[in-house]
Write a protein that holds these residues in place. Structure first.
Motif, PDB file in Angstrom:
ATOM      1  N   GLY A   1       0.025  -0.091 -11.996  1.00 18.40           N
ATOM      2  CA  GLY A   1       0.445   0.720 -10.865  1.00 18.40           C
ATOM      3  C   GLY A   1       0.755  -0.148  -9.660  1.00 18.40           C
ATOM      4  N   ARG A   2       1.386   0.464  -8.688  1.00 14.31           N
ATOM      5  CA  ARG A   2       1.788  -0.233  -7.463  1.00 14.31           C
ATOM      6  C   ARG A   2       0.597  -0.832  -6.725  1.00 14.31           C
ATOM      7  N   ARG A   3      -0.488  -0.089  -6.598  1.00 10.63           N
ATOM      8  CA  ARG A   3      -1.658  -0.611  -5.877  1.00 10.63           C
ATOM      9  C   ARG A   3      -2.296  -1.776  -6.627  1.00 10.63           C
ATOM     10  N   THR A   4      -2.326  -1.709  -7.950  1.00  6.93           N
ATOM     11  CA  THR A   4      -2.851  -2.840  -8.725  1.00  6.93           C
ATOM     12  C   THR A   4      -1.976  -4.054  -8.506  1.00  6.93           C
ATOM     13  N   PHE A   5      -0.649  -3.879  -8.545  1.00  4.67           N
ATOM     14  CA  PHE A   5       0.267  -5.001  -8.313  1.00  4.67           C
ATOM     15  C   PHE A   5       0.023  -5.625  -6.942  1.00  4.67           C
ATOM     16  N   ARG A   6      -0.128  -4.792  -5.932  1.00  5.13           N
ATOM     17  CA  ARG A   6      -0.350  -5.310  -4.572  1.00  5.13           C
ATOM     18  C   ARG A   6      -1.693  -6.017  -4.431  1.00  5.13           C
ATOM     19  N   SER A   7      -2.653  -5.700  -5.304  1.00  5.74           N
ATOM     20  CA  SER A   7      -3.971  -6.344  -5.222  1.00  5.74           C
ATOM     21  C   SER A   7      -3.974  -7.749  -5.823  1.00  5.74           C
ATOM     22  N   LEU A   8      -2.933  -8.072  -6.593  1.00  6.13           N
ATOM     23  CA  LEU A   8      -2.879  -9.377  -7.247  1.00  6.13           C
ATOM     24  C   LEU A   8      -2.511 -10.463  -6.244  1.00  6.13           C
ATOM     25  N   PRO A   9      -3.063 -11.653  -6.413  1.00  8.00           N
ATOM     26  CA  PRO A   9      -2.689 -12.743  -5.499  1.00  8.00           C
ATOM     27  C   PRO A   9      -1.248 -13.216  -5.711  1.00  8.00           C
ATOM     28  N   ARG A  10      -0.703 -12.980  -6.891  1.00  6.20           N
ATOM     29  CA  ARG A  10       0.667 -13.391  -7.218  1.00  6.20           C
ATOM     30  C   ARG A  10       1.087 -12.672  -8.500  1.00  6.20           C
TER      31      ARG A  10
ATOM     32  N   PHE B   1      10.861   0.164  -3.758  1.00  7.98           N
ATOM     33  CA  PHE B   1       9.678  -0.711  -3.789  1.00  7.98           C
ATOM     34  C   PHE B   1      10.140  -2.136  -4.034  1.00  7.98           C
ATOM     35  N   ASP B   2       9.816  -3.040  -3.135  1.00  4.19           N
ATOM     36  CA  ASP B   2      10.298  -4.416  -3.175  1.00  4.19           C
ATOM     37  C   ASP B   2       9.358  -5.289  -4.007  1.00  4.19           C
ATOM     38  N   VAL B   3       9.922  -5.940  -5.012  1.00  2.00           N
ATOM     39  CA  VAL B   3       9.139  -6.834  -5.866  1.00  2.00           C
ATOM     40  C   VAL B   3       9.867  -8.167  -5.999  1.00  2.00           C
TER      41      VAL B   3
ATOM     42  N   ARG C   1       3.929 -13.487 -18.393  1.00  2.00           N
ATOM     43  CA  ARG C   1       3.893 -12.097 -18.817  1.00  2.00           C
ATOM     44  C   ARG C   1       4.954 -11.326 -18.027  1.00  2.00           C
ATOM     45  N   LEU C   2       5.667 -10.420 -18.691  1.00  2.00           N
ATOM     46  CA  LEU C   2       6.561  -9.541 -17.957  1.00  2.00           C
ATOM     47  C   LEU C   2       5.701  -8.561 -17.172  1.00  2.00           C
ATOM     48  N   ASN C   3       5.841  -8.548 -15.856  1.00  2.00           N
ATOM     49  CA  ASN C   3       5.096  -7.644 -14.981  1.00  2.00           C
ATOM     50  C   ASN C   3       5.931  -6.388 -14.761  1.00  2.00           C
ATOM     51  N   ILE C   4       5.405  -5.238 -15.151  1.00  2.00           N
ATOM     52  CA  ILE C   4       6.079  -3.957 -14.977  1.00  2.00           C
ATOM     53  C   ILE C   4       5.217  -3.119 -14.037  1.00  2.00           C
ATOM     54  N   VAL C   5       5.810  -2.703 -12.917  1.00  2.42           N
ATOM     55  CA  VAL C   5       5.076  -1.961 -11.894  1.00  2.42           C
ATOM     56  C   VAL C   5       5.544  -0.522 -11.870  1.00  2.42           C
ATOM     57  N   LEU C   6       4.603   0.407 -12.037  1.00  2.00           N
ATOM     58  CA  LEU C   6       4.897   1.831 -11.955  1.00  2.00           C
ATOM     59  C   LEU C   6       4.725   2.292 -10.515  1.00  2.00           C
ATOM     60  N   THR C   7       5.740   2.952  -9.999  1.00  2.00           N
ATOM     61  CA  THR C   7       5.660   3.490  -8.641  1.00  2.00           C
ATOM     62  C   THR C   7       6.602   4.674  -8.497  1.00  2.00           C
ATOM     63  N   ARG C   8       6.193   5.614  -7.661  1.00  2.00           N
ATOM     64  CA  ARG C   8       7.070   6.727  -7.310  1.00  2.00           C
ATOM     65  C   ARG C   8       7.835   6.400  -6.032  1.00  2.00           C
ATOM     66  N   GLU C   9       7.497   5.267  -5.412  1.00  2.00           N
ATOM     67  CA  GLU C   9       8.089   4.837  -4.151  1.00  2.00           C
ATOM     68  C   GLU C   9       9.513   4.320  -4.383  1.00  2.00           C
TER      69      GLU C   9
END
Length: 160
Positions: free
Chosen positions: A36-45, A61-63, A50-58
Motif C-alpha cells: 500500500g501507499r503508506r507502507t511504500f512511504r514508510s520505506l527508507p528507499r 501519486f508520485d513514485v 524487486r519490482l515495487n508495486i504500490v497500491l493507491t487510490r490517490e
C-alpha cells in the motif's frame, strides 16, 4: 505480527528486528512486492532487486522510476504476474499494510509470518487467521539480542 496482531505504529514497525529484516530481504529478493501507499512511504528507499508495486487510490501519486502504481489489487496482481512471467520469479509477495493484507487474504496460498513475542502499542493490525484454512509448515525461533528487540519466530503457513 505481535501477540496482539500489531504490525505498525505511526507509519513504521513497532519493533526493531534486524534478523527478520535479513530474512525478509532474502525471501522477497527477485520477486515482485505489492504494498500500500503508506507502507511504500514508510520505506527508507525503493526495495532493490524487486519490482515495487504500490497500491493507491490517490491520483497522480508520485513514485521514483521503476516503481509501478496500481489503483486496484487486481491491477497490482496483473503487473506482478507479468513480471513473474518475464523474470521467472517464483512468488508475488504482499508486504503490507493492513488493508492490503485483508484484501488479498482470500487469494493467498502461503504466508511468511514473523510472530513477535510482544504486544506493543499499534495502530495497524494483521488480519485474524482462520486455523481451519491455514497449516504451519515451518517454524524457526530467534532469541532477542543486540540486533533484535524481542524474541520472535519466523513461521510459514500454507493454505489447506
Amino acid at each position: 505480527m505481535g501477540q496482539n496482531r500489531a504490525i505498525g505504529l505511526d507509519g513504521g514497525l513497532p519493533w526493531h528486528l534486524r534478523s527478520d529484516m535479513k530474512f525478509f530481504r532474502k525471501v522477497t529478493m527477485g520477486n515482485p512486492v505489492i504494498m500500500g501507499r503508506r507502507t511504500f512511504r514508510s520505506l527508507p528507499r525503493v526495495l532493490d532487486g524487486r519490482l515495487n508495486i504500490v497500491l493507491t487510490r490517490e491520483d497522480g501519486f508520485d513514485v521514483p522510476p521503476g516503481v509501478v502504481v496500481a489503483h486496484t489489487l487486481e491491477e497490482g496482481l496483473a503487473a506482478a504476474r507479468s513480471a513473474c512471467a518475464e523474470t521467472g520469479a517464483g512468488e508475488i509477495m504482499i508486504i503490507g499494510g493492513e488493508d492490503v493484507f485483508r484484501e488479498v487474504m482470500p487469494q493467498a496460498d502461503r504466508i511468511y509470518l514473523t510472530e513477535v513475542n510482544a504486544s506493543p502499542e499499534a495502530d495497524t493490525w494483521f488480519p485474524e487467521l482462520d486455523p481451519t484454512v491455514w497449516t504451519e509448515v515451518c517454524r524457526e525461533a530467534h532469541e532477542a539480542g543486540p540486533k533484535d528487540d524481542h524474541d520472535f519466530s519466523i513461521v510459514i503457513l500454507e493454505r489447506l
